[in-house]
Design a protein around this motif. Structure first.
Motif, short mmCIF file in Angstrom:
data_model
loop_
_atom_site.label_atom_id
_atom_site.label_comp_id
_atom_site.label_asym_id
_atom_site.label_seq_id
_atom_site.Cartn_x
_atom_site.Cartn_y
_atom_site.Cartn_z
N SER A 298 3.49 15.49 -12.78
CA SER A 298 3.70 16.08 -11.28
C SER A 298 3.58 15.35 -10.45
N VAL A 299 4.12 15.90 -9.38
CA VAL A 299 4.97 15.05 -8.21
C VAL A 299 4.24 15.60 -6.97
N ARG A 300 3.77 15.40 -6.01
CA ARG A 300 3.16 16.10 -4.79
C ARG A 300 5.02 17.26 -4.17
N GLY A 302 7.61 18.21 -2.08
CA GLY A 302 8.33 17.63 -1.30
C GLY A 302 9.39 16.48 -1.73
N ASN A 303 8.02 15.83 -3.37
CA ASN A 303 8.68 14.35 -4.00
C ASN A 303 9.50 14.72 -5.02
N SER A 304 10.16 13.84 -5.72
CA SER A 304 11.14 14.26 -6.89
C SER A 304 10.93 13.31 -7.51
N LEU A 305 11.36 13.02 -8.98
CA LEU A 305 10.96 11.95 -9.80
C LEU A 305 12.57 10.72 -9.85
N GLY A 368 3.20 8.31 -5.02
CA GLY A 368 2.36 8.57 -5.50
C GLY A 368 2.74 7.88 -7.12
N PHE A 369 3.20 9.16 -8.12
CA PHE A 369 3.58 7.89 -9.16
C PHE A 369 5.14 6.32 -8.88
N VAL B 6 10.62 4.67 -13.20
CA VAL B 6 10.56 5.78 -13.09
C VAL B 6 9.48 5.92 -11.99
N PHE B 7 9.56 6.36 -10.92
CA PHE B 7 9.17 6.57 -9.72
C PHE B 7 9.24 7.96 -8.89
N GLU B 8 8.01 8.14 -8.46
CA GLU B 8 7.92 9.21 -7.65
C GLU B 8 8.20 9.04 -5.99
N ALA B 9 9.61 10.04 -5.14
CA ALA B 9 9.73 9.78 -3.39
C ALA B 9 9.29 10.29 -3.46
N PRO B 10 10.12 10.99 -1.93
CA PRO B 10 10.21 11.91 -1.34
C PRO B 10 11.62 11.90 -1.70
N LYS B 11 12.17 14.24 -0.92
CA LYS B 11 13.66 14.03 -1.67
C LYS B 11 14.33 13.51 -0.64
#
Lengths: 434, 32
Positions: A298-300, A302-305, A368-369, B6-11
């Motif tokens: 699960s992402v915040r 406005g974020n993507s993986l 995040g992650f 694999v990571f989460e980041a702003p779009k």
């Protein structure tokens, strides 16, 4: 030939019905097989069942005893070579695989006892300048693929995807449940450290350090007799080179208390300074952030993986480094097969990265992650993690079913960050032959 | 051997790499 081509009359015959029917059956069979390749089978819990899928070449390779071959390869490459032979042998290897011998730390090739030893060579300090981007390459290699993760599917190559949950493992609420993977939670408890991690101060030798102090905003301690050392971040790569992974062990060891000697206190302060430096680079208040989930699914808003796959060819430098400032909270060791991970196999073998033995390091960074997964291969089945001496990969024995993992939690590794903090480009471990 | 990140980041995160590109430790992979 010309006469035959021009003068032979063409006669058309109707195909016998049986031949036509056979043709239709063959077409249907091929369509069905293609559909089956793309179908995702799930078990009763809804988790994907990982199976060997691919053309016949893949099944032939899958029938080989790859793990035993890998260990034999490792044994052969650990044999000590005659001193006179080493420079010739390693120069030949370097020539064949394009290694740059000028950047290795120990230039005297006679000091590498075996090919395995040379393969795991270190580089000179400063050999790899570190970019100031938020994320940098953790290894020397070739970018195989990168992109965003859609619907929790990671693209292996164009058109072939695998499940993110299968790659990183699924969090199970009840590890005792017979349906769940046989995950073994290996905790490294330290009540004192855990208690510290829940608060916004650390108690070191009876001296309380607030996070503000550790993060460098103040230099005073509650007792007024001791202050933390400078929290200036060391040059990441230099740090990794100098330390050879072993950051001060005082707060890192299982069960060891904070009652350290004066000599150890210096190390401890260095460690705290390092942790604080990582925390600052992550742009966060560690104690406030520690409760964030690291499931990665699960992402915040406005974020993507995102994902990136880097392939390390045989001649490449085979140690890997931290790609960013982050905290590793846990590792999951998936014992699996040891297929080659070359681009040839990546294009043909579906689920390659979730079939092979791998170590999923899961944690968090400023957005995040964050997860990093070193995946083993036939020639390099051994994965080393510098801060996890208990990890053993490519061991003898039949691998458990895909998806099964053992887990270690690094909650006691840092009193501040509730995990193993890593600075950008800090050495993390590497791949060894066999 | 292979490393998967694999990571989460702003779009707004953008990769600064190409498939098939050779990289070394510390090279920029992407930025926000």
């Amino acid at each position: 030939l010309v006469t035959a081509w021009t003068d032979t009359p063409t006669k058309w015959y109707p195909l016998p019905i049986a031949v036509g029917a056979l043709l239709l059956v063959a077409i249907q069979y091929r369509k069905k097989a293609a559909r089956a390749e793309k179908e995702v089978m799930v078990d009763e819990d809804g988790n994907e069942v990982i199976k060997l899928k691919g053309p016949w070449q893949v099944h032939v390779i899958g029938a080989l005893p790859l793990r035993n071959m890998s260990r034999l390869w490792g044994y052969l490459n650990s044999l000590e070579l005659p001193v006179w032979f080493r420079p010739y042998g390693f120069r030949l290897y370097a020539f064949a695989f394009g290694c740059n011998l000028e950047e290795i730390e120990i230039e005297d090739l006679t000091r590498y006892r075996s090919l395995g030893d040379f393969f795991y060579r270190k580089l000179k300090a400063g050999a790899r300048p570190v970019d100031n981007a938020v994320i940098v390459s953790p290894a020397d290699g070739t970018i195989l693929h990168f992109g965003t993760i859609e619907n929790l599917r990671v693209e292996q190559v164009k058109g072939i995807t695998y499940s993110l949950d299968a790659l990183l493992g699924v969090e199970h609420a009840d590890p005792q449940s017979p349906q769940s993977p046989s995950s073994t939670v290996v905790e490294f408890p330290n009540d004192e450290l855990s208690a510290v991690a829940h608060q916004e101060f650390a108690n070191v030798n009876g001296i309380e350090y607030s996070l503000d102090q550790l993060l460098g905003t103040s230099q005073s301690s509650t007792s007024g007799t001791n202050t933390p050392t400078s929290t200036t971040a060391p040059s990441p790569f230099k740090h990794a080179q100098d330390s050879d992974t072993d950051r001060p062990a005082v707060p890192r060891k299982h069960g060891e208390s904070f009652d350290a000697s004066v000599e150890q206190e210096g190390q401890l302060q260095d460690t705290l300074a390092h942790d604080a430096s990582v925390a600052r680079e992550m742009g966060m208040r560690p104690a406030l952030e520690r409760k964030r989930s690291t499931s990665g699914t699960s992402v915040r808003e406005g974020n993507s993986l995102f994902f990136t796959v880097i392939y390390l060819a045989p001649g490449d430098y085979h140690r890997f480094h931290s790609p960013t400032a982050w905290v590793v909270e846990k590792r999951r060791h998936f014992v699996g097969e040891l297929f080659s991970v070359s681009p040839y196999m990546a294009k043909r073998l579906q689920n390659l990265f979730v079939l092979n033995e791998r170590v999923a390091l899961l944690g968090r960074w400023r957005y995040g992650f964050f997860g990093m997964v070193p995946v083993g291969a036939t020639n390099v089945g051994s994965i080393k993690i510098n801060f996890d001496k208990a990890l053993r990969t490519n061991e003898r024995g039949r691998p458990p079913p895909p998806g099964t993992y053992t887990e270690a939690v690094y909650s006691a590794a840092s009193p501040l960050l509730n995990g193993q903090p890593l600075a950008p480009a800090e050495e993390m471990g590497g791949f060894c032959l066999g | 051997s292979t490393i998967v990140l694999v990571f989460e980041a702003p779009k707004s995160f953008e990769f600064a790499i190409q498939a098939g590109q050779k990289v070394k430790v510390g090279n920029r992979l992407g930025d926000v």
